[in-house]
Write an enzyme that holds these catalytic residues in place. Structure first.
Site, PDB file in Angstrom:
ATOM      1  N   TYR A  88       3.207   4.124  47.042  1.00 18.77           N
ATOM      2  CA  TYR A  88       4.078   3.051  47.507  1.00 18.77           C
ATOM      3  C   TYR A  88       3.946   2.903  49.024  1.00 18.77           C
ATOM      4  CZ  TYR A  88       5.664   3.415  42.728  1.00 18.77           C
ATOM      5  OH  TYR A  88       5.685   3.446  41.350  1.00 18.77           O
ATOM      6  N   CYS A 110      12.540   5.873  37.344  1.00 18.31           N
ATOM      7  CA  CYS A 110      12.737   4.437  37.206  1.00 18.31           C
ATOM      8  C   CYS A 110      13.226   4.095  35.803  1.00 18.31           C
ATOM      9  CB  CYS A 110      11.440   3.688  37.496  1.00 18.31           C
ATOM     10  SG  CYS A 110      10.958   3.736  39.234  1.00 18.31           S
TER      11      CYS A 110
END
Length: 356
Positions: free
Chosen positions: A182, A25
């Site tokens: 997630y 990320c």
């Protein structure tokens, strides 16, 4: 010949070596659109000799972003921006992969680039996260909404539509993010899935959403497109998702047409993880040997000899590097030299005088 620098073929895609770039990320997008930072960041790894370059976790819907600064692929503007990056990656001889993701209850989180921490409130550009159950992740947003049947169906469709856009943008390989706490991982784990319908309770019910997403994606793309799934092999917590569960799921994924499991761990609970060099490699080896699924190994792989041994000993089919590539984007070129590879084709033509 080094095993690390032998090609590997998944369906119609041949990757020049087994050094792959793990999704990282960057928290640098605006409205989900990748920009020059992503071009240079990902392009440097392709130039540096990596076989396959994965994007960061790329959200399939706006509310699926980890932070407001995450990339996405839910619209045409994002698709076009990714196409420019893919073209450069291909121009350096590397394969382009995208990680399709939904952050679930860990969405709407500050990136960490500012003094703010935790969940982003609506007043600062945040949104209400969704999850299998209305249970927040510690120190993140408390107002988690449990998905209903219609919401689950929309998630499945969103992954399929994102897969189509990714292929249209030129990506060669698709990875589904079902790890690190997630959304898809949240459905897998008893720690976060307390549903009492067909998506909760038994192992068969908890894996249902991931299998539906895999089927949707496979139905939306050509048969020659490889599909990879990233799994957290264990929650490192009693009563959570385990490596036994992962082996069992991986066998099902083989039957569903998944081509490789990118084997990580953790992320769905605050756990004491015994971190050390190659600490996740045994999980990749177990999935590979017991489920018959090709695997990628991740986690503190830093030295060329270490990476070579992982492949040569049959612990995994590829290695995925993250922090070590941030420290040295040309790690594959250095590794090839240290492992005695004499073929200079891996080097960009502009740099080949340095390879002699």
């Amino acid at each position: 010949m080094s095993q690390l620098f032998t090609p590997i073929t998944l369906r119609d895609v041949m990757v020049r070596n087994r050094v792959w770039v793990s999704p990282m990320c960057q928290y640098s997008a605006v409205d989900g659109v990748p920009n020059d930072w992503h071009l240079v960041h990902l392009g440097s790894f392709a130039r540096g000799g990596a076989g396959l370059v994965f994007t960061e976790a790329t959200a399939v819907v706006p509310e699926g972003r980890i932070s407001p600064e995450d990339t996405g692929i839910w619209n045409g503007e994002q698709q076009a921006a990714w196409a420019r990056i893919v073209e450069f990656v291909h121009g350096q001889g590397a394969v382009a992969g995208i990680q399709l993701a939904h952050a679930g209850r860990k969405a709407s989180t500050y990136s960490g680039f500012t003094a703010d921490r935790g969940g982003v409130p609506d007043s600062d550009g945040g949104w209400r996260p969704v999850a299998p159950s209305a249970d927040p992740f510690p120190r993140l947003r408390e107002d988690v909404e449990a998905l209903d049947a219609a919401g689950i169906a929309r998630v499945v469709t969103a992954f399929g539509e994102a897969a189509e856009r990714a292929v249209a943008a030129g990506f060669d390989v698709l990875e589904l993010h079902a790890a690190h706490g997630y959304l898809l991982h949240e459905f897998l784990s008893p720690l976060s899935n307390h549903r009492e319908d067909e998506y909760g309770g038994s192992f068969e019910n908890r894996v249902r959403l991931l299998l539906e997403v895999v089927r949707e994606v496979r139905s939306r793309v050509a048969a020659g497109v490889p599909v990879v799934v990233r799994l957290s092999a264990t929650d490192w917590t009693d009563g959570g998702w385990s490596d036994d569960d992962t082996v069992r799921l991986a066998a099902l994924l083989v039957d569903e047409g998944v081509d490789l499991v990118d084997t990580s761990t953790g992320g769905n609970a605050l756990a004491d993880i015994p971190v050390g060099p190659g600490y996740q490699v045994p999980f990749a080896r177990r999935v590979r040997t017991e489920a018959g699924m090709p695997t990628g190994a991740v986690g503190m792989i830093t030295e060329p000899k270490q990476a070579e041994e992982i492949i040569a000993e049959g612990s995994a089919d590829v290695v995925l590097l993250a922090r070590e590539l941030l420290r040295d984007p040309h790690w594959p070129l250095r590794a090839a030299y240290e492992l005695g590879e004499t073929d200079t084709d891996l080097w960009p033509v502009q740099y080949r005088r340095a390879a002699r």
